[in-house]
Motif scaffolding. Structure first.
Motif, PDB file in Angstrom:
ATOM      1  N   LEU A  70     -56.575 -30.673  33.551  1.00 23.78           N
ATOM      2  CA  LEU A  70     -55.488 -29.707  33.752  1.00 23.78           C
ATOM      3  C   LEU A  70     -54.507 -29.722  32.583  1.00 23.78           C
ATOM      4  O   LEU A  70     -54.058 -28.663  32.118  1.00 23.78           O
ATOM      5  N   LEU A  71     -54.198 -30.896  32.091  1.00 23.62           N
ATOM      6  CA  LEU A  71     -53.248 -30.996  30.987  1.00 23.62           C
ATOM      7  C   LEU A  71     -53.825 -30.439  29.690  1.00 23.62           C
ATOM      8  O   LEU A  71     -53.136 -29.729  28.946  1.00 23.62           O
ATOM      9  N   LEU A  72     -55.095 -30.724  29.410  1.00 23.96           N
ATOM     10  CA  LEU A  72     -55.701 -30.198  28.188  1.00 23.96           C
ATOM     11  C   LEU A  72     -55.878 -28.683  28.297  1.00 23.96           C
ATOM     12  O   LEU A  72     -55.657 -27.955  27.310  1.00 23.96           O
ATOM     13  N   ALA A  73     -56.244 -28.196  29.458  1.00 21.98           N
ATOM     14  CA  ALA A  73     -56.371 -26.752  29.647  1.00 21.98           C
ATOM     15  C   ALA A  73     -55.039 -26.058  29.405  1.00 21.98           C
ATOM     16  O   ALA A  73     -54.979 -24.966  28.824  1.00 21.98           O
ATOM     17  N   SER A  74     -53.949 -26.711  29.824  1.00 21.63           N
ATOM     18  CA  SER A  74     -52.620 -26.145  29.597  1.00 21.63           C
ATOM     19  C   SER A  74     -52.297 -26.084  28.108  1.00 21.63           C
ATOM     20  O   SER A  74     -51.758 -25.082  27.617  1.00 21.63           O
ATOM     21  N   VAL A  75     -52.633 -27.133  27.375  1.00 16.93           N
ATOM     22  CA  VAL A  75     -52.399 -27.158  25.929  1.00 16.93           C
ATOM     23  C   VAL A  75     -53.157 -26.030  25.236  1.00 16.93           C
ATOM     24  O   VAL A  75     -52.639 -25.342  24.343  1.00 16.93           O
ATOM     25  N   LEU A  76     -54.400 -25.815  25.666  1.00 19.43           N
ATOM     26  CA  LEU A  76     -55.261 -24.805  25.033  1.00 19.43           C
ATOM     27  C   LEU A  76     -55.037 -23.401  25.588  1.00 19.43           C
ATOM     28  O   LEU A  76     -55.615 -22.437  25.087  1.00 19.43           O
ATOM     29  N   LYS A 105     -49.714 -32.395  21.165  1.00 13.32           N
ATOM     30  CA  LYS A 105     -49.190 -31.870  22.432  1.00 13.32           C
ATOM     31  C   LYS A 105     -49.867 -32.550  23.622  1.00 13.32           C
ATOM     32  O   LYS A 105     -49.224 -32.910  24.609  1.00 13.32           O
ATOM     33  N   TYR A 106     -51.168 -32.727  23.505  1.00 10.95           N
ATOM     34  CA  TYR A 106     -51.932 -33.361  24.585  1.00 10.95           C
ATOM     35  C   TYR A 106     -51.498 -34.814  24.768  1.00 10.95           C
ATOM     36  O   TYR A 106     -51.301 -35.289  25.890  1.00 10.95           O
ATOM     37  N   ARG A 107     -51.317 -35.507  23.649  1.00  5.39           N
ATOM     38  CA  ARG A 107     -50.881 -36.903  23.708  1.00  5.39           C
ATOM     39  C   ARG A 107     -49.513 -37.004  24.397  1.00  5.39           C
ATOM     40  O   ARG A 107     -49.267 -37.911  25.192  1.00  5.39           O
ATOM     41  N   HIS A 108     -48.634 -36.059  24.074  1.00  2.92           N
ATOM     42  CA  HIS A 108     -47.287 -36.042  24.665  1.00  2.92           C
ATOM     43  C   HIS A 108     -47.359 -35.840  26.181  1.00  2.92           C
ATOM     44  O   HIS A 108     -46.671 -36.541  26.946  1.00  2.92           O
ATOM     45  N   LEU A 109     -48.198 -34.910  26.630  1.00  3.37           N
ATOM     46  CA  LEU A 109     -48.333 -34.650  28.063  1.00  3.37           C
ATOM     47  C   LEU A 109     -48.944 -35.839  28.795  1.00  3.37           C
ATOM     48  O   LEU A 109     -48.520 -36.174  29.914  1.00  3.37           O
ATOM     49  N   THR A 143     -47.296 -28.683  33.157  1.00  2.94           N
ATOM     50  CA  THR A 143     -47.991 -27.441  32.795  1.00  2.94           C
ATOM     51  C   THR A 143     -47.141 -26.211  33.055  1.00  2.94           C
ATOM     52  O   THR A 143     -47.392 -25.143  32.487  1.00  2.94           O
ATOM     53  N   GLY A 144     -46.145 -26.363  33.961  1.00  4.51           N
ATOM     54  CA  GLY A 144     -45.291 -25.229  34.319  1.00  4.51           C
ATOM     55  C   GLY A 144     -45.930 -24.303  35.331  1.00  4.51           C
ATOM     56  O   GLY A 144     -45.433 -23.198  35.559  1.00  4.51           O
ATOM     57  N   HIS A 145     -47.021 -24.752  35.967  1.00  6.60           N
ATOM     58  CA  HIS A 145     -47.751 -23.899  36.909  1.00  6.60           C
ATOM     59  C   HIS A 145     -48.203 -24.690  38.128  1.00  6.60           C
ATOM     60  O   HIS A 145     -48.448 -25.896  38.047  1.00  6.60           O
ATOM     61  N   GLN A 146     -48.328 -23.976  39.260  1.00  7.89           N
ATOM     62  CA  GLN A 146     -48.918 -24.562  40.457  1.00  7.89           C
ATOM     63  C   GLN A 146     -49.563 -23.447  41.282  1.00  7.89           C
ATOM     64  O   GLN A 146     -48.948 -22.410  41.515  1.00  7.89           O
TER      65      GLN A 146
END
Length: 285
Positions: free
Chosen positions: A28-34, A56-60, A74-77
């Motif tokens: 989910l976090l990587l998908a958000s970055v991309l 960015k991914y490392r930060h998340l 991610t800012g989403h749900q």
């Protein structure tokens, strides 16, 4: 570093920190970055990440380990099949709250004028989900919220789902903005107000990053619901139905209050997916 390599490394990191479902969280976090969905990750595992994407991914991942809720990162749900913007000014929508929406959709009359008011709308996910799925065109919608930050987010979500002209958003506490209004139609009040005790909040690590004001309501968790029920006594309508999300320990006290204010009222308690009392319905004629 490729998508597959990044996922393998960070799933391992999250697993070592005992984060629940580390594979899902990492995806989910990587998908958000991309700015892609999880299917994209599976289909393009060999794709190389840019330096910016890796940072960015490392930060998340670091914030997730901290731990921050994924929805805030991610800012989403997702809720009731819809995607909602969320931030740390709003409560994160939860699966059990979908039962509140389902209950409302079953109760709304098919062809007669109806007023639906949600108090404490937060991100707006409840009333927006109801409005998107309610087939009755003779329904008016209003959402009330005391937090300026939350109501701003709710308006954004309504606009995102094409309902900014359908739902009226009002800044205020509970039913105060409509306390002097008379309704000639049926009135349905939706509420997922704070209902936790301070002890429940303190002993629940997973919710520590969410706003306390959206979770805690007095010593027994019922301060706001007591205030809401008192306000309802001053509302005039053809008939009133309250649909509320509650803590499993609260139905006896709420039932007692309902019978005190409306001796002929009918109450019903619905269980969530785990068999816990979760939704309370009070019908007042």
């Amino acid at each position: 570093m490729t998508i597959d390599q990044a996922l393998q490394i960070n799933i391992k990191k999250l697993n070592q920190k005992r984060i629940d479902r580390p594979d899902l969280e990492a995806e989910l976090l990587l998908a958000s970055v991309l700015k892609q969905d999880r299917v994209f990750l599976l289909a393009h595992g060999e794709k190389k990440l840019t330096i910016c994407q890796r940072l960015k991914y490392r930060h998340l991942i670091a914030k997730k380990i901290n731990p921050w809720p994924t929805a805030y990162l991610t800012g989403h749900q997702e809720f009731f099949g819809l995607d909602f913007n969320v931030n740390n000014r709003t409560l994160i929508p939860r699966p059990e709250t979908e039962l509140l929406v389902e209950s409302a959709l079953k109760i709304i009359p098919n062809n007669s004028p109806t007023e639906i008011i949600e108090v404490g709308t937060g991100s707006g996910c409840i009333i927006i989900s109801v409005a998107r799925n309610n087939p009755n065109p003779q329904t008016n919608y209003q959402a009330i919220e005391i937090s300026r930050g939350a109501i701003k987010m709710a308006r954004q979500n309504a606009q995102r789902h094409g309902l900014d002209k359908t739902i009226k958003f009002t800044l205020g506490s509970l039913l105060t903005p409509i306390s002097s209004k008379n309704f000639s139609n049926s009135l349905i009040i939706l509420a997922n107000l704070p209902y936790l005790t301070p002890d429940q909040f303190t002993t629940s690590p997973s919710i520590q990053r969410e706003p306390q004001s959206a979770l805690i309501s007095g010593v027994d968790g019922l301060d706001l619901y007591r205030e809401l029920l008192q306000q309802v006594t001053r509302i005039n309508a053809k008939d009133i139905t309250l649909i509320m999300e509650i803590d499993p320990a609260q139905p006896p006290i709420i039932t007692q209050l309902a019978k005190k204010y409306w001796p002929n009222s009918k109450t019903e308690v619905l269980k969530d997916f785990c068999g816990q009392d979760r939704i309370m319905i009070i019908k007042i004629k």
